[in-house]
Each structure stands twice: as C-alpha cells, then as structure tokens.
Design a protein around this motif. Structure first.
Motif, PDB file in Angstrom:
ATOM      1  N   ASP A   7       0.721  -6.484  -4.037  1.00 37.40           N
ATOM      2  CA  ASP A   7       1.265  -7.822  -3.783  1.00 37.40           C
ATOM      3  C   ASP A   7       2.507  -7.657  -2.920  1.00 37.40           C
ATOM      4  OD1 ASP A   7       2.473 -10.430  -3.958  1.00 37.40           O
ATOM      5  OD2 ASP A   7       1.266 -10.771  -5.758  1.00 37.40           O
ATOM      6  N   ASP A   8       2.636  -8.474  -1.887  1.00 37.97           N
ATOM      7  CA  ASP A   8       3.798  -8.332  -1.005  1.00 37.97           C
ATOM      8  C   ASP A   8       5.076  -8.852  -1.650  1.00 37.97           C
ATOM      9  OD1 ASP A   8       2.502 -10.996  -0.540  1.00 37.97           O
ATOM     10  OD2 ASP A   8       4.277 -11.285   0.691  1.00 37.97           O
ATOM     11  N   GLU A   9       4.951  -9.642  -2.745  1.00 40.83           N
ATOM     12  CA  GLU A   9       6.121 -10.162  -3.447  1.00 40.83           C
ATOM     13  C   GLU A   9       6.487  -9.206  -4.585  1.00 40.83           C
ATOM     14  OE1 GLU A   9       5.394 -14.121  -4.738  1.00 40.83           O
ATOM     15  OE2 GLU A   9       4.899 -14.856  -2.730  1.00 40.83           O
ATOM     16  N   GLN A  10       7.671  -8.631  -4.486  1.00 41.55           N
ATOM     17  CA  GLN A  10       8.102  -7.643  -5.471  1.00 41.55           C
ATOM     18  C   GLN A  10       8.163  -8.209  -6.880  1.00 41.55           C
ATOM     19  OE1 GLN A  10       8.586  -4.478  -5.290  1.00 41.55           O
ATOM     20  NE2 GLN A  10       8.675  -4.015  -3.112  1.00 41.55           N
ATOM     21  N   CYS A  33       2.012  -1.415  -4.925  1.00 42.86           N
ATOM     22  CA  CYS A  33       2.221  -1.387  -3.480  1.00 42.86           C
ATOM     23  C   CYS A  33       2.538  -2.789  -2.965  1.00 42.86           C
ATOM     24  CB  CYS A  33       0.975  -0.832  -2.782  1.00 42.86           C
ATOM     25  SG  CYS A  33       1.108  -0.776  -0.991  1.00 42.86           S
ATOM     26  N   SER A  34       3.600  -2.916  -2.189  1.00 46.52           N
ATOM     27  CA  SER A  34       3.961  -4.196  -1.580  1.00 46.52           C
ATOM     28  C   SER A  34       3.721  -4.200  -0.073  1.00 46.52           C
ATOM     29  CB  SER A  34       5.440  -4.515  -1.866  1.00 46.52           C
ATOM     30  OG  SER A  34       6.277  -3.489  -1.364  1.00 46.52           O
ATOM     31  N   ASP A  35       3.297  -3.061   0.487  1.00 48.96           N
ATOM     32  CA  ASP A  35       3.011  -2.963   1.918  1.00 48.96           C
ATOM     33  C   ASP A  35       1.505  -2.876   2.119  1.00 48.96           C
ATOM     34  OD1 ASP A  35       2.701  -2.364   4.573  1.00 48.96           O
ATOM     35  OD2 ASP A  35       4.181  -0.762   4.626  1.00 48.96           O
ATOM     36  N   PRO A  36       0.862  -3.946   2.591  1.00 45.52           N
ATOM     37  CA  PRO A  36      -0.604  -3.927   2.711  1.00 45.52           C
ATOM     38  C   PRO A  36      -1.126  -2.838   3.634  1.00 45.52           C
ATOM     39  CG  PRO A  36       0.339  -5.824   3.859  1.00 45.52           C
ATOM     40  CD  PRO A  36       1.435  -5.218   3.051  1.00 45.52           C
ATOM     41  N   ASP A  54      -3.568  -9.106  -4.021  1.00 48.92           N
ATOM     42  CA  ASP A  54      -3.143 -10.442  -3.620  1.00 48.92           C
ATOM     43  C   ASP A  54      -3.872 -10.833  -2.332  1.00 48.92           C
ATOM     44  OD1 ASP A  54      -1.752 -12.829  -3.554  1.00 48.92           O
ATOM     45  OD2 ASP A  54      -0.041 -11.977  -2.483  1.00 48.92           O
ATOM     46  N   MET A  57      -0.923 -12.474   2.117  1.00 51.04           N
ATOM     47  CA  MET A  57       0.118 -11.512   2.465  1.00 51.04           C
ATOM     48  C   MET A  57       0.394 -11.619   3.960  1.00 51.04           C
ATOM     49  SD  MET A  57      -0.838  -8.120   0.172  1.00 51.04           S
ATOM     50  CE  MET A  57      -2.541  -8.020   0.722  1.00 51.04           C
TER      51      MET A  57
END
Length: 361
Positions: A7-10, A33-36, A54, A57
């Motif tokens: 998910d890009d949202e921490q 991981c937050s960086d797709p 997610d 993103m």
C-alpha cells in the motif's frame, strides 16, 4: 502461510499489519512495501503464498501490478484491498482470490484467510494424490499437459489460430489492441475483413481450448471490444517456472548441484523454437542468454572441482542447442585435451572450421 502487504499509504500499511499481528493466526508477514515499483523484486525474493495489494496507487495501479505479478509468479494468490468498490469486476477478471474494502474489518479479513488456507490445503492434497494443474510448454513447441496425461501438441484449425494463441500466451495477462493483432496477422486485408477474420479466429481458439480440456484458460475482451487478453487461470507455464527457479538458485554451487543440473536440462529448445515468429525473437534471445549464462557457470564449477567429463557434457549440450556460440568449441578443445582425448580436440577443431567455412566462405 507467508504474505506481503502492499500500500502506498504508510498509515494504511501499518494498520493492516497490526490487524494481522494482533488478530490473525497462521500468517507470517514477510515484508511490507509502499513502493509499487519494488513489489516484483520483493515478491521474487520471498516467493510468498499471498500478496495483499492496494489498487489505487500513484503512477501504477494495483490491477496492472497484479497482472505483472501473475505473469511472473503464477502460484501467488492476490487479494486486493481498496477503498473503492468499482474495481471489483476487473479484480476478479484477474482471478484474484478476494477483494476487501477499506477500512479492513478483522472478521472480513479472517474469512479471506480461511479461503486462502482452504485453497492451500486443496493444493497440498492434489500434490499428495499426484494431481496437478494444467501445464503449458513453450520451450521448443507449444504443448499442454493435463493431470495424469502425457504432454500433447495442440491441433489448431488454422496457422493463424496457432500464432494468435501463441501471441496472446506470450503477452498473457495483458490486453492487446485489436489493431495490433490485425496488423500482425492480416496486414493486407481491409479492416472490415480483417476484423471478421479476427473474431472467427478467436472463436476457434476458444473452441479448441474447450475441446482439449483447458477450460481454465480463457480469452477476455476489453471494453467495447478494444482488444483481447489471455487469462491462464491456475495453469502453469514452463518458461515462468523455469526462470523463477533459475533466479532462486542463483550461481551454481555443489550444495544444490542436482537442482542446477535439472534446471539446465529443462531448457530443451528455444522459446517457440519450432515456429518462426519474429515477434518472439527478443524473448527467445533473452531466455537463450539466461540459459547460456547458467551453462557457463555450471561448466566452470565442474572445471574448478576437477570434473572435466561433467563439464564436457554441459558444453556438448550447449553446442547442440546453440551451435553458433564459438566459445563452446574452444572450451571443448581445452577440456578434451585435459582428459587426453586428442580425437575430441580434432573433432571440435574440424566442426569449428567447417562452420566458419560455411558462414564466411
């Protein structure tokens, strides 16, 4: 069961991980991981059982990322997690196991985990009883294998149906525009006639897959018939499994030498080798190079440990499948000399000289 959370949202990522750690048993979160753009690398490294992904993103959406994951790691289950319900149809078109709405509720997540565990139990039972999922071969020629049956070739109604299936298989999981397919297969026909040929060929492919028992493989149409996408479902593809295992093993070493030898021998012909498809040449060359690098590393390992005969076997196979690699001839001359086989040295010299005479006159 091992899982990766994306998910890009921490904050959302942290909350989902907390639910797993606090309320869900039997699941190990191997990484978040937050960086797709790092997801494929992380997934290839850990080979998780499931990825919770997610959809919304920045720059790359989860649906496209899900397609890439399925292509690279077909055995990984994907669960989409999103605040938007309008993506449900597309998510299940990708054969996602589930689709969970944010904010994630513990009871809803438990039901998803139960489904995952049920699927893994079924896989394990199938493995114990010798039942496997359909298998598609791309090395050398296109073949298929159903559980309990030997590999078989596919009898296509036309050569166009064969090539279109191969083309969609090559780009499996991705929608290919109608115009791109028409330009490839019917470049000299009027658009109306070419479109009719395309519809008819798609129909024949679907009927052939149904006839041979590959119902899990389907061709979906894009919006407003804009294109077509091959969805392989639970079928496995030899190229994917071979490359994934090759990357897992890394540089050959004696500890896993038997597995390295098995992977080396699985490459028994070029990608779509029996078919002269120019569009497949880039992938053909890429896979050839991967195999050649592994072969060289395996040969060096044998040489370093004084196993010249084993090294000779490796380089003879390389010579058989990739006769244009001149380095192989010189390496074999040195190896034959090391074992005192002068006839072998002379044979390799003659083979190389003859090839150069033919190619360079």
């Amino acid at each position: 069961m091992r899982a990766i959370l994306v998910d890009d949202e921490q904050l959302a990522l942290k909350q989902l991980k907390q639910i797993f750690e606090r309320d869900i048993d039997g699941v190990e979160i191997v990484e978040t991981c937050s960086d797709p753009y790092k997801v494929l690398e992380i997934a290839t490294k850990h080979l998780p059982d499931a990825i919770f992904l997610d959809i919304r993103m920045p720059e790359i959406d989860g649906l496209k990322l899900g397609e890439q994951i399925q292509t690279r790691l077909p055995d990984v289950e994907i669960v989409f997690v999103t605040a938007y319900d309008r993506y449900a149809v597309q998510a299940f078109d990708l054969h996602a196991l589930d689709y969970i709405m944010k904010p994630v509720q513990t009871d809803r997540l438990r039901r998803t985990i139960e489904r995952l565990q049920g699927r893994f139990k079924k896989r394990k039972a199938n493995h114990i009883h010798g039942v496997q999922t359909p298998f598609i071969y791309c090395f050398n020629q296109i073949r298929y294998q159903l559980p309990g049956v030997e590999p078989q070739t596919i009898k296509w109604r036309t050569s166009k149906a064969q090539e279109l299936f191969a083309y969609l298989l090559h780009y499996r999981g991705r929608t290919i525009d109608r115009s791109t397919i028409i330009e490839l297969l019917w470049p000299n026909l009027e658009v109306s006639r070419a479109s009719q040929q395309l519809y008819t060929t798609i129909y024949h492919i679907r009927q052939t897959l149904k006839r041979i028992g590959l119902e899990t493989i389907s061709i979906s149409s894009g919006d407003l018939e804009s294109g077509y996408k091959l969805i392989i479902g639970n079928a496995r593809v030899d190229v994917d499994e071979w490359e994934n295992r090759l990357k897992q093993l890394g540089v050959p070493h004696l500890e896993h030498i038997k597995e390295h030898e098995r992977i080396f021998k699985q490459f028994d012909g070029n990608y779509f080798g029996e078919y002269d498809y120019l569009w497949a040449e880039h992938e053909r060359e890429r896979l050839r190079l991967l195999w050649l690098i592994q072969a060289r590393n395996l040969g060096r390992l044998y040489i370093e440990h004084g196993m010249a005969e084993k090294a000779i076997q490796v380089y003879r196979i390389v010579q058989q499948l990739l006769p244009d690699v001149e380095e192989t001839y010189f390496t074999l001359m040195k190896l034959y000399k090391a074992v005192g086989d002068i006839g072998g040295v002379e044979e390799q010299s003659w083979l190389l000289s003859s090839r150069m005479d033919r190619e360079w006159n």
